[in-house]
Scaffold this motif. Structure first.
Motif, PDB file in Angstrom:
ATOM      1  N   VAL A 125     -14.210   5.323  -4.407  1.00  0.00           N
ATOM      2  CA  VAL A 125     -14.503   5.676  -3.014  1.00  0.00           C
ATOM      3  C   VAL A 125     -13.454   5.144  -2.032  1.00  0.00           C
ATOM      4  N   LEU A 126     -12.524   4.328  -2.521  1.00  0.00           N
ATOM      5  CA  LEU A 126     -11.470   3.784  -1.665  1.00  0.00           C
ATOM      6  C   LEU A 126     -10.197   4.612  -1.789  1.00  0.00           C
ATOM      7  N   SER A 127      -9.464   4.719  -0.718  1.00  0.00           N
ATOM      8  CA  SER A 127      -8.122   5.306  -0.793  1.00  0.00           C
ATOM      9  C   SER A 127      -7.208   4.267  -1.449  1.00  0.00           C
ATOM     10  N   ASP A 128      -6.047   4.692  -1.911  1.00  0.00           N
ATOM     11  CA  ASP A 128      -5.071   3.743  -2.458  1.00  0.00           C
ATOM     12  C   ASP A 128      -4.761   2.656  -1.444  1.00  0.00           C
ATOM     13  N   HIS A 129      -4.513   3.084  -0.218  1.00  0.00           N
ATOM     14  CA  HIS A 129      -4.189   2.127   0.848  1.00  0.00           C
ATOM     15  C   HIS A 129      -5.305   1.093   1.028  1.00  0.00           C
ATOM     16  N   ASP A 130      -6.563   1.547   1.072  1.00  0.00           N
ATOM     17  CA  ASP A 130      -7.692   0.638   1.271  1.00  0.00           C
ATOM     18  C   ASP A 130      -7.865  -0.313   0.093  1.00  0.00           C
ATOM     19  N   SER A 131      -7.667   0.184  -1.106  1.00  0.00           N
ATOM     20  CA  SER A 131      -7.781  -0.654  -2.293  1.00  0.00           C
ATOM     21  C   SER A 131      -6.709  -1.745  -2.302  1.00  0.00           C
ATOM     22  N   ILE A 132      -5.498  -1.370  -1.980  1.00  0.00           N
ATOM     23  CA  ILE A 132      -4.397  -2.333  -1.928  1.00  0.00           C
ATOM     24  C   ILE A 132      -4.620  -3.337  -0.797  1.00  0.00           C
ATOM     25  N   SER A 133      -5.107  -2.862   0.321  1.00  0.00           N
ATOM     26  CA  SER A 133      -5.411  -3.742   1.455  1.00  0.00           C
ATOM     27  C   SER A 133      -6.507  -4.744   1.085  1.00  0.00           C
ATOM     28  N   LEU A 134      -7.513  -4.280   0.369  1.00  0.00           N
ATOM     29  CA  LEU A 134      -8.595  -5.152  -0.088  1.00  0.00           C
ATOM     30  C   LEU A 134      -8.053  -6.206  -1.055  1.00  0.00           C
ATOM     31  N   ALA A 135      -7.163  -5.804  -1.947  1.00  0.00           N
ATOM     32  CA  ALA A 135      -6.547  -6.745  -2.887  1.00  0.00           C
ATOM     33  C   ALA A 135      -5.745  -7.809  -2.139  1.00  0.00           C
ATOM     34  N   LYS A 136      -5.024  -7.395  -1.112  1.00  0.00           N
ATOM     35  CA  LYS A 136      -4.264  -8.363  -0.303  1.00  0.00           C
ATOM     36  C   LYS A 136      -5.200  -9.341   0.387  1.00  0.00           C
ATOM     37  N   SER A 137      -6.287  -8.842   0.937  1.00  0.00           N
ATOM     38  CA  SER A 137      -7.271  -9.713   1.590  1.00  0.00           C
ATOM     39  C   SER A 137      -7.873 -10.691   0.599  1.00  0.00           C
ATOM     40  N   PHE A 138      -8.189 -10.198  -0.586  1.00  0.00           N
ATOM     41  CA  PHE A 138      -8.750 -11.042  -1.647  1.00  0.00           C
ATOM     42  C   PHE A 138      -7.776 -12.172  -1.979  1.00  0.00           C
ATOM     43  N   ASN A 139      -6.514 -11.845  -2.163  1.00  0.00           N
ATOM     44  CA  ASN A 139      -5.512 -12.864  -2.495  1.00  0.00           C
ATOM     45  C   ASN A 139      -5.286 -13.835  -1.339  1.00  0.00           C
ATOM     46  N   ARG A 140      -5.250 -13.346  -0.113  1.00  0.00           N
ATOM     47  CA  ARG A 140      -5.068 -14.226   1.050  1.00  0.00           C
ATOM     48  C   ARG A 140      -6.253 -15.170   1.195  1.00  0.00           C
TER      49      ARG A 140
END
Length: 188
Positions: A125-140
């Motif tokens: 249900v996520l776009s590529d951009h949203d998934s990558i953004s979520l991964a960045k938030s998770f790592n931060r």
């Protein structure tokens, strides 16, 4: 480069499983202590990162996301309780290996279910951009969170964020005095 959220969480899970393998396969107390610290650090940060980033994404994007997030938070609370017990044990303690095995008996099915179902559903249900953004938030988020288990801390934002920001410096100061694996040992 950060990948999708599913890849980022799988990478964390792989690190946790690798540390577990090193702990249970070693007869060297010092090696077990070093990997116990790394295991604790990786798992504590992973659980808090999921509580703050991944589970709210379930709630926001999945039709049964609130129920799933609450289930995972409860499971994480149980994991944090077991991790708190494990993180204080010395490898010479006869309960050391049974405790981490018990922890992994709880954790392994959860990780498989997240990787094979929950995160797959989220990725759909996520776009590529949203998934990558979520991964960045998770790592931060993991950068600023405690490196030890604190099962008494709140597990929902914003309270977990505040408590995490207050306890992280104390944990990180303690980390300076803990033994850690050498970089070459982690990737073998």
């Amino acid at each position: 480069m950060t990948g999708h959220i599913i890849d980022t969480v799988k990478e964390d899970h792989g690190e946790i499983q690798a540390c577990y393998g090193r702990i249970v396969s070693s007869a060297d107390r010092q090696e077990q202590i070093r990997f116990q610290n790394l295991f604790t650090w990786a798992l504590a940060r992973n659980t808090v990162g999921k509580d703050l980033v991944v589970y709210p994404a379930y709630e926001k994007h999945l039709s049964e996301g609130s129920t799933l997030a609450e289930k995972r938070r409860k499971e994480n609370h149980a994991v944090k309780g077991q991790l708190k017990k494990f993180q204080t044990l010395d490898p010479s303690n006869p309960t050391f290996i049974p405790t981490i095995r018990g922890l992994m008996e709880i954790l392994s099915p959860q990780m498989r279910e997240e990787e094979n179902s929950d995160l797959v559903d989220l990725e759909q249900v996520l776009s590529d951009h949203d998934s990558i953004s979520l991964a960045k938030s998770f790592n931060r988020t993991k950068i600023f969170m405690p490196s030890r288990a604190h099962p008494g801390a709140p597990s929902k934002p914003p309270f977990e964020t505040v408590v995490g920001l207050l306890t992280a410096p104390i944990d990180q100061l303690g980390d300076l005095f803990r033994k850690w694996p050498h970089e070459k040992d982690v990737h073998t």
